[in-house]
Every structure is written in C-alpha cells, then in structure tokens.
Motif scaffolding. Sequence first.
Motif, mmCIF file in Angstrom:
data_model
loop_
_atom_site.group_PDB
_atom_site.id
_atom_site.type_symbol
_atom_site.label_atom_id
_atom_site.label_comp_id
_atom_site.label_asym_id
_atom_site.label_seq_id
_atom_site.Cartn_x
_atom_site.Cartn_y
_atom_site.Cartn_z
ATOM 1 N N GLY A 1 0.797 -1.209 0.000
ATOM 2 C CA GLY A 1 0.000 0.000 0.000
ATOM 3 C C GLY A 1 0.835 1.266 0.000
ATOM 4 O O GLY A 1 2.058 1.245 0.177
ATOM 5 N N PRO A 2 0.176 2.423 -0.188
ATOM 6 C CA PRO A 2 0.912 3.694 -0.336
ATOM 7 C C PRO A 2 1.614 4.147 0.940
ATOM 8 O O PRO A 2 2.658 4.782 0.860
ATOM 9 C CB PRO A 2 -0.178 4.684 -0.760
ATOM 10 C CG PRO A 2 -1.456 4.088 -0.274
ATOM 11 C CD PRO A 2 -1.275 2.609 -0.356
ATOM 12 N N ILE A 3 1.066 3.847 2.134
ATOM 13 C CA ILE A 3 1.692 4.319 3.373
ATOM 14 C C ILE A 3 3.068 3.680 3.545
ATOM 15 O O ILE A 3 4.071 4.372 3.803
ATOM 16 C CB ILE A 3 0.791 4.006 4.591
ATOM 17 C CG1 ILE A 3 -0.594 4.641 4.407
ATOM 18 C CG2 ILE A 3 1.461 4.498 5.866
ATOM 19 C CD1 ILE A 3 -0.551 6.135 4.285
ATOM 20 N N ILE A 4 3.140 2.364 3.398
ATOM 21 C CA ILE A 4 4.421 1.670 3.519
ATOM 22 C C ILE A 4 5.378 2.120 2.421
ATOM 23 O O ILE A 4 6.597 2.239 2.640
ATOM 24 C CB ILE A 4 4.216 0.151 3.484
ATOM 25 C CG1 ILE A 4 3.288 -0.292 4.626
ATOM 26 C CG2 ILE A 4 5.534 -0.589 3.589
ATOM 27 C CD1 ILE A 4 3.831 0.015 6.002
ATOM 28 N N ALA A 5 4.847 2.384 1.224
ATOM 29 C CA ALA A 5 5.713 2.851 0.134
ATOM 30 C C ALA A 5 6.345 4.192 0.482
ATOM 31 O O ALA A 5 7.547 4.412 0.240
ATOM 32 C CB ALA A 5 4.901 2.957 -1.159
ATOM 33 N N LEU A 6 5.568 5.110 1.064
ATOM 34 C CA LEU A 6 6.132 6.397 1.485
ATOM 35 C C LEU A 6 7.167 6.216 2.586
ATOM 36 O O LEU A 6 8.201 6.910 2.608
ATOM 37 C CB LEU A 6 5.008 7.323 1.957
ATOM 38 C CG LEU A 6 4.043 7.821 0.873
ATOM 39 C CD1 LEU A 6 2.907 8.631 1.500
ATOM 40 C CD2 LEU A 6 4.798 8.665 -0.154
#
Length: 385
Positions: A293-298
Amino acid sequence: MGLFRRHHQPPLPLPVALVDSSKPTVWSDGFGKLATRALQIIIVIVLTAGVIFAMRTLNVVVIPVILSIIIASAFAPVMGWLRARGLSSTWATVVALLGIVVVLGGVIGLIVWQVRTQWPMLAEKATEGWNVVVDWATHLDLPFVITSEQIDEWLGKVGDFLTSAQFGSGAIAGVGAVASFLTGLVLMIVVLFYFLRDGRGIWEFMLRPFRGTNEQRARRVGTKTVETLGSYVRGTAAVAAVDAIGIGIFLFIFQVPLALPLAVLVFLLAFIPLVGATVAGILAALVALVANGPIIALVVIGIVIGVNQLEGNFLQPVLMGRSLKLHSLVILLALAVGTLLGGVLGAVLSVPIAAVAWGIIQVWDGPNTPASWARKRDRRPVASA
C-alpha cells in the motif's frame, strides 16, 4: 725555414644569411597558432576515437581484462595476508577465488529461493494493483476518454509485439549476448587467476621498455592505479553493504516482498554513484506500493532517502577518504560518457577509471607532486619594494 712555416689561425666564420626574425611566418601568427592547435586536437580526437573503436570491437576481451584488474586490485590486501600466512601464490589465489565463488553462489541461491517463494504473491498483488489503476483511469474526468476497450487494445498490441518476428530476432540477439557474456566471464576468471598469482611479475615485464625517469614515473602510475582502484572498490563495497543491510532490515520489518533481492539490488546499484541509489529506491518503493500500500511505500522512500544521506555525508568520507572524492559534476560527466560508450557496465566502470586518471595526475611529476598544470598556484599579491 721560419719564412715558410705555416701558421695555424682559426678559420674565419662563414657568412650567415641575415633573416628578419621579427617578420611573422605563415604558422607563427595568430591564425597559424590556432591552426596548429586545431590540428593537434584533431589528431588527439582521431587517436582517441580509434582506441575507443578498438575497445568496443574487442569488448569481449577488453572488458574482462579491465574487470580483472579492478578485482585484483581490490583483493591485493587479501593476497598479501594469505602469503604472509605461508601460502604460496598459487594456493593463495585458489583460496581467494573459491571465497568469491562461495559468497556469490550463496547470495544467488538465496535470491532464487526467495523469488520462487514470493513471486506468486507479488504477481497477484500486482494484478490487483493494475486493476485498480485501470478502474481509476476509466473514471477520470479528462478531456479525452480512456475506456477499458482501449486499454485491452494496447495490451493486445504489446502481446502482438512479443510474438512478432521483430521480438524473436531480438531474442536471438539476446541469446548471442548471453553467449558473449559467458565467454567473457570465463576469460575474466582465467585472467583474474593470473593477475592474482603473477601480478607483480606481469607488471615488472611491462616496465622493461622504460628507463630512468620514465621508469620511475611508470612505477608511480602503476602503484597509484592499484591503490586507487583497490581503495575505491573496497570503500564502495563497504558503503553499498551498509546501504543494503540498512534498507534490507527495514524491508523485512515492514514485510515487503522480495526484501533480500531488493537489498542485493541496492548493493549492486550502489556501484553507480548518484544514479544507482535513486533507481534502487524507486524499485523498492514500487514493490512496497504494490504489495503493502501507499503508506508503507512512502515510509520506504523516507528510509531510502535517510540511508542515502547517511552514506553521502558520513560513510563515504570515512570509508573512502577525501583523496578519492570526485566532484559531482565530474561524476555525472563520467557516468554520461561511460553509459553512452558501454551501457550499464560503462556506467559502473566510468567513475573508478576517472578516479584512477585523477590519481595518476596527482603523482605524475613525483610521489606527492602533481602534473605542472594541475598544481596549485600561489596567487598572493607580491609586496612592492
């Protein structure tokens, strides 16, 4: 008898033609000097182009030899340590090569195992992410409409290309490239064996044509080349290992798939300064985006940026030394030239070659005396009497 005695008098000087030295000749005026310099530059460019063409034509031989020199320079302290323990040159070389093979084989085995175990899950996540992107693109309020039929048509064109004769010819060329790679790899191992075992003797043989000052300069150049290459490779490997371990630990903590292959990729790409770390961070963030997901990617992007800042401001100056630190502009130009001439491998080799060139300049006129044009000038104003 004295009247007929021949007196030896010094000969009279021969008449010399008077030449007006103040009158400029065709090649001594401004345009003549410019033409001379232009001709010299053209000759240098032609010779350089000839050398580059020969190297690219014989790249199956040239590249393995260059890589063998770099690896042998990096392992010079290991060979010295093994010889100091009583091993002969042959056995020390065998031990060093076996150590390289065991380490590389273990890392490659771990990567293959992790890819095989985690690839199905990553492919499923990637498919889900692609479907989300397609659904998002079809519902955008854009001046043009993207329909699912258009996306299917684009995918069909990609499939047609993959099954076309053009792609097949490219695949055949790829098989030829693999064969060339294997040939170069075998040649590199053989050449590396002889460089590790008989490197000093080979260098002494290369120095035979030199005499006097030229021999001293050649010895300085050879010593500086080995020191620079060895320090650069060992320092870069240490920095890359710290980067890979740091980023890999965080990838494991956040359960990002393919953490070990991504960590190894970070290690390998770290040998391409400035660009490699960015590419590795983008790939790690993409995998985290698809799988977590985007949170872990950031979070992964922030970790990569933090590790890279730690590397650039602390690790490189400590582990590699200031003497090997090239200006960022020099690194970018070397990377651009190396990439144009040799692709990815050229990008990897360009920076150490630039570091060696700068190191040779630093010892050209003496152990601690750079070439005359590269010396610092004392520009302090002279006090008037």
